[in-house]
Design a protein around this motif. Sequence first.
Motif, short mmCIF file in Angstrom:
data_model
loop_
_atom_site.label_atom_id
_atom_site.label_comp_id
_atom_site.label_asym_id
_atom_site.label_seq_id
_atom_site.Cartn_x
_atom_site.Cartn_y
_atom_site.Cartn_z
N GLY A 6 0.83 -1.20 0.00
CA GLY A 6 0.00 0.00 0.00
C GLY A 6 0.86 1.24 0.00
O GLY A 6 2.09 1.19 -0.04
N GLY A 7 0.22 2.37 0.03
CA GLY A 7 0.96 3.62 0.07
C GLY A 7 0.04 4.80 0.32
O GLY A 7 -1.18 4.67 0.35
N LEU A 8 0.66 5.94 0.52
CA LEU A 8 -0.09 7.17 0.74
C LEU A 8 -0.53 7.76 -0.59
O LEU A 8 0.20 7.75 -1.56
CB LEU A 8 0.75 8.19 1.49
CG LEU A 8 1.04 7.89 2.96
CD1 LEU A 8 1.97 8.95 3.55
CD2 LEU A 8 -0.24 7.82 3.75
N MET A 9 -1.74 8.29 -0.60
CA MET A 9 -2.27 8.98 -1.77
C MET A 9 -2.69 10.38 -1.33
O MET A 9 -3.35 10.55 -0.30
CB MET A 9 -3.49 8.24 -2.32
CG MET A 9 -4.08 8.90 -3.55
SD MET A 9 -5.48 7.97 -4.23
CE MET A 9 -6.78 8.50 -3.11
N MET A 61 -3.87 24.80 -9.45
CA MET A 61 -2.60 24.07 -9.34
C MET A 61 -2.79 22.76 -8.58
O MET A 61 -2.19 21.74 -8.93
CB MET A 61 -1.55 24.96 -8.70
CG MET A 61 -1.17 26.12 -9.59
SD MET A 61 0.26 27.02 -9.01
CE MET A 61 1.54 25.82 -9.33
N GLU A 62 -3.62 22.78 -7.55
CA GLU A 62 -3.91 21.57 -6.78
C GLU A 62 -4.50 20.49 -7.69
O GLU A 62 -4.05 19.35 -7.68
CB GLU A 62 -4.89 21.91 -5.65
CG GLU A 62 -5.45 20.72 -4.91
CD GLU A 62 -6.57 21.11 -3.97
OE1 GLU A 62 -6.74 20.40 -2.97
OE2 GLU A 62 -7.28 22.11 -4.24
N GLU A 77 -4.00 15.47 -10.76
CA GLU A 77 -4.16 14.79 -12.04
C GLU A 77 -2.83 14.19 -12.50
O GLU A 77 -2.76 13.05 -12.96
CB GLU A 77 -4.70 15.75 -13.09
CG GLU A 77 -4.99 15.09 -14.42
CD GLU A 77 -5.63 16.05 -15.41
OE1 GLU A 77 -5.20 16.04 -16.57
OE2 GLU A 77 -6.54 16.79 -15.00
N ALA A 78 -1.75 14.96 -12.36
CA ALA A 78 -0.43 14.48 -12.77
C ALA A 78 -0.03 13.26 -11.93
O ALA A 78 0.50 12.28 -12.46
CB ALA A 78 0.62 15.59 -12.64
N TRP A 79 -0.28 13.31 -10.62
CA TRP A 79 0.07 12.17 -9.76
C TRP A 79 -0.77 10.95 -10.10
O TRP A 79 -0.32 9.82 -9.99
CB TRP A 79 -0.09 12.52 -8.29
CG TRP A 79 1.04 13.37 -7.76
CD1 TRP A 79 2.36 13.23 -8.02
CD2 TRP A 79 0.93 14.48 -6.89
NE1 TRP A 79 3.07 14.20 -7.35
CE2 TRP A 79 2.22 14.98 -6.64
CE3 TRP A 79 -0.16 15.11 -6.27
CZ2 TRP A 79 2.47 16.06 -5.82
CZ3 TRP A 79 0.09 16.18 -5.44
CH2 TRP A 79 1.40 16.65 -5.23
#
Length: 117
Positions: free
Chosen positions: A72-75, A106-107, A112-114
Amino acid sequence: MRGPPAAIDEDDLHDIRRLGASDDDLAALAERTAARDRTGVPVWPENWPVVLAFCAVATQWRTVWVGGLEGGGLMRTGLDYEGVRAGLAMLGIEVTPDLVRGLQVMEHAALEAWSER
């Protein structure tokens, strides 16, 4: 659109100092700005205050854990606007509706890029 200004004028220096930059930081910024200008990073001049504010609060993301305990990981889910408000206030940056709208643009672009990774 154009990249960052080749030379940093007095208004820019004032804004950057308000963000807490030292003279060494400003020298490094001038060097990076010249290099970035050669790479053509597109930023409209009127958007620089938003870009600088976004960079100043770039650590203020809300996160959630996704996936299992293994793998897993942080989102990131969005900016923590209380943290953003506090960070900007500590730096003496006036929070205006236009600045908030710019930060939201920008957020969303960052999220979207991530998500495309």
